[in-house]
Scaffold this motif. Sequence first.
Motif, mmCIF file in Angstrom:
data_model
loop_
_atom_site.group_PDB
_atom_site.id
_atom_site.type_symbol
_atom_site.label_atom_id
_atom_site.label_comp_id
_atom_site.label_asym_id
_atom_site.label_seq_id
_atom_site.Cartn_x
_atom_site.Cartn_y
_atom_site.Cartn_z
ATOM 1 N N TYR A 143 24.393 97.762 55.775
ATOM 2 C CA TYR A 143 24.177 96.792 56.842
ATOM 3 C C TYR A 143 22.691 96.767 57.213
ATOM 4 O O TYR A 143 22.030 97.804 57.292
ATOM 5 C CB TYR A 143 25.007 97.150 58.074
ATOM 6 N N GLY A 144 22.183 95.564 57.459
ATOM 7 C CA GLY A 144 20.779 95.401 57.816
ATOM 8 C C GLY A 144 19.913 94.984 56.649
ATOM 9 O O GLY A 144 18.806 94.478 56.846
ATOM 10 N N ASP B 50 33.807 93.912 58.193
ATOM 11 C CA ASP B 50 32.696 94.716 58.702
ATOM 12 C C ASP B 50 32.428 94.343 60.159
ATOM 13 O O ASP B 50 32.151 93.174 60.467
ATOM 14 C CB ASP B 50 31.443 94.484 57.855
ATOM 15 N N VAL B 51 32.487 95.323 61.039
ATOM 16 C CA VAL B 51 32.334 95.050 62.467
ATOM 17 C C VAL B 51 30.917 94.625 62.810
ATOM 18 O O VAL B 51 30.707 93.782 63.711
ATOM 19 C CB VAL B 51 32.732 96.277 63.301
ATOM 20 N N ASN B 52 29.931 95.154 62.130
ATOM 21 C CA ASN B 52 28.546 94.807 62.444
ATOM 22 C C ASN B 52 28.230 93.366 62.079
ATOM 23 O O ASN B 52 27.645 92.624 62.874
ATOM 24 C CB ASN B 52 27.595 95.757 61.715
ATOM 25 N N TYR B 53 28.638 92.964 60.840
ATOM 26 C CA TYR B 53 28.397 91.580 60.447
ATOM 27 C C TYR B 53 29.230 90.627 61.300
ATOM 28 O O TYR B 53 28.789 89.516 61.623
ATOM 29 C CB TYR B 53 28.713 91.379 58.965
ATOM 30 N N THR B 54 30.437 91.048 61.638
ATOM 31 C CA THR B 54 31.285 90.197 62.477
ATOM 32 C C THR B 54 30.638 89.979 63.842
ATOM 33 O O THR B 54 30.569 88.840 64.343
ATOM 34 C CB THR B 54 32.674 90.834 62.648
ATOM 35 N N ARG B 55 30.158 91.032 64.451
ATOM 36 C CA ARG B 55 29.496 90.926 65.756
ATOM 37 C C ARG B 55 28.258 90.028 65.650
ATOM 38 O O ARG B 55 28.010 89.170 66.513
ATOM 39 C CB ARG B 55 29.101 92.313 66.251
ATOM 40 N N GLN B 56 27.483 90.229 64.592
ATOM 41 C CA GLN B 56 26.266 89.433 64.415
ATOM 42 C C GLN B 56 26.606 87.958 64.263
ATOM 43 O O GLN B 56 25.975 87.089 64.900
ATOM 44 C CB GLN B 56 25.511 89.935 63.175
#
Length: 766
Positions: A169-170, A266-272
């Motif tokens: 991620y990132g 993926d929770v990070n991409y979903t949040r983004q």
Amino acid sequence: MYKFLKNLSCLLCLIVIFGSCRKKAFDDYYGRPSNLQPPIYQVLQGRGNFNTFLAVIDKSGYKATLSAAGYWTLFAPNDAAFQKYFTANNTSLDKIDSVTARKIVTYSLVFNAFQTDHIADYQSAKGWVPTSAFKRRTAYYDGFMFGAGPDGANGVYVSENRNVGVYQYGDNNNKYIPYFYSTFMTAAGLSAADYNYFFPSSTYSGFNVANASVVNKDILAENGVIHEIDQVVLPLPSVEQKMASNSQYSVFKSIFDQFMVTYASDVNYTRQYNTVTNKNNTVYVKKYAPNLTFAPGNENFVKLEDNDGQRDGYTLFAPTDAALIPYIDNTILEFYVPDATQRTPAKLLTNMAVLPTNIIADLLNAHMFPTTVWPSKFASAGNANGEPPRFNTTTDIVEKQFGSNGLFYGVNKVQQANVFSTVYARAYLDPNYSIMTRLLDLYAKAQTSSPSLKYTVFMLSDAQLRALGYDFNTASQAFTQTVNGTTTSGGTPQAALQRILNINIVPTPNGELDDLSGNGIAESLGGEYIRWNNNKVSSAGTVEQNLTLNVIGSRSYSNGKVYYLSGGILDQASKLIAADIAANAGTSTAQGPYYDFYTYMVSSGAYNAGAGELLNVQLGANYTVFIPTQAAMKQAVIDGYLPGVTAGSGAAKTFVSFTYNPSSSTDKDLVTRFIQYHILNGISIAPDGKKGVNGVTFPTLLKNVAGDALSVVTFNQPGNLTIRDSQARTIGLVAPNNNSYFPATSNYLGNRVLLHQIDGYLRYTL
């Protein structure tokens, strides 16, 4: 009061004066140097021939970035380049929207400033590596993509940015832009032909960026460097995107999608995504199976170092549907779907679902190369299995694309993978040979799947092995053998199966077993021998069991031939060497050809009566026993090399009888030495012209008082094996009938031993 105000006024004036002096000194020392170039945006303005590009930059929203501090390389298309672009695409500046503008600008914008003194150098963690780079990471990335994954048409996903099955991620999975600088091209052994193969409408200039030429290089700016180019360069597709863009590769792509791709939320991409779009979609990461060579959508190469994508990329050869469908039906699925009427294009993917995943991975990996396969370098390139691309760059390539993460070739034929075209394939692609395939994978895959090594293989079906009690337990992942209701698991049955496998694989570099209608003898992969005669084959095990195996079919492959047998398999032997000799000894009333040698042997110091075997014989080692004829042994008695009764003396001495079990220790030692000198230690040798060809020395079991083995010398030609003893006497095998490999008393297959009858005896010198 007045005096105070007057003094305060003077103090303020002094402060202003000194402050002005200090500011002037600061500006003189730390201020912007007069010779410093303005930022990239202003440099483009000042040059006067980038007006269209400046307007595109404005539309893209990157004016502030290119006007501020930074460290960039910009491949800037001039106004003439945009005129070509507008004409070729029937468009204009007014029709370029912000999305397209951003693509043009960010794909032209490279992280870090690279003048031509380092443009061809690889930016490694340890410093510059000269003339080894041809790509740079750009500011462009695809980001969120749509229409795939668990949510189907409404799906949102990002591409995997590592290899394979891994992502970080990132990391935005930024695309790379390729360029072709003269020093790199020379160092890599490439020419204009390699460039023009992908960009036939462009001229190789010594500094090209994709299809463009650099017409003005090393234009310096405060925040980087500009290279002026004569074409507009849009983001190049990844090899994955290129494969998906043409329906003629739809089957190839579908195999990836159906069998090798998973989607992980993926929770990070979903949040983004939810934050940016105000939508509540779940975002997935598209991941490729870890048994693939690479992830086709990964823009980062292997990422062993942050910048390793500068120096290499991937190559994907995508076969067209017209080439791939019949290959899968007729080669891959032949035995998994034996009903040919069921092997139709409409059922292709359904049928492939019955295949083990590793077969599907092998099919795909054969077309995936973990390096850049330049057109002129096909012969020296290799896929993950070390196999070169087996394509002709003129006749087999129907489409080619220089992509952002590698090279794409559309091909009109399927890569002939070794595992599908060699003798290894016969077991590998048939579920009825699953045990044999496991054994091959453990012990002989490298040999039998190599096109440069020729073999003949006698097939071992699951049914044949199970009839002998062998099997494989998938739960325990162990080979088993069941005898009389008792099952043994692990090392013992596995070792037995390894030996059986090795007996059934015969190195045949000259196609020696391509025709079994004649007769002959050959050494197997395990050092044991097989024989054939008129399409019947034997091993020591079948001789021991008195089995007759008939050849009932065969099939040819790129590196040899396989045979199918009825009546059993070429099995291992279990008897001892002494028992093999006894099998041809007969009895005193019905003497066999080995009777005299055997009768002397069992009464000698060379024999362990309790074990029923010769002394100093090692388990698992190979031996050759030369057994003199009765006439030769009678002569040995006359010559004093064996105990016996003779009459007369000198040249008139004649044989009377053998003394098989002498009483004196001297005579017992005589027999022991005689037996031991007729046994080669550690090697089996047949009259096949393979080993001991032109005077090779081999040790026997006989040793002198110093403990050194006494030797003989062999001369081996096909059908003619002779032995020279320590007294320089040459002895041959008993003459064969009809010049065959099968004299009645030689080439007898024993347990890791060959028995040969010779027409003389061997003399030693202690």
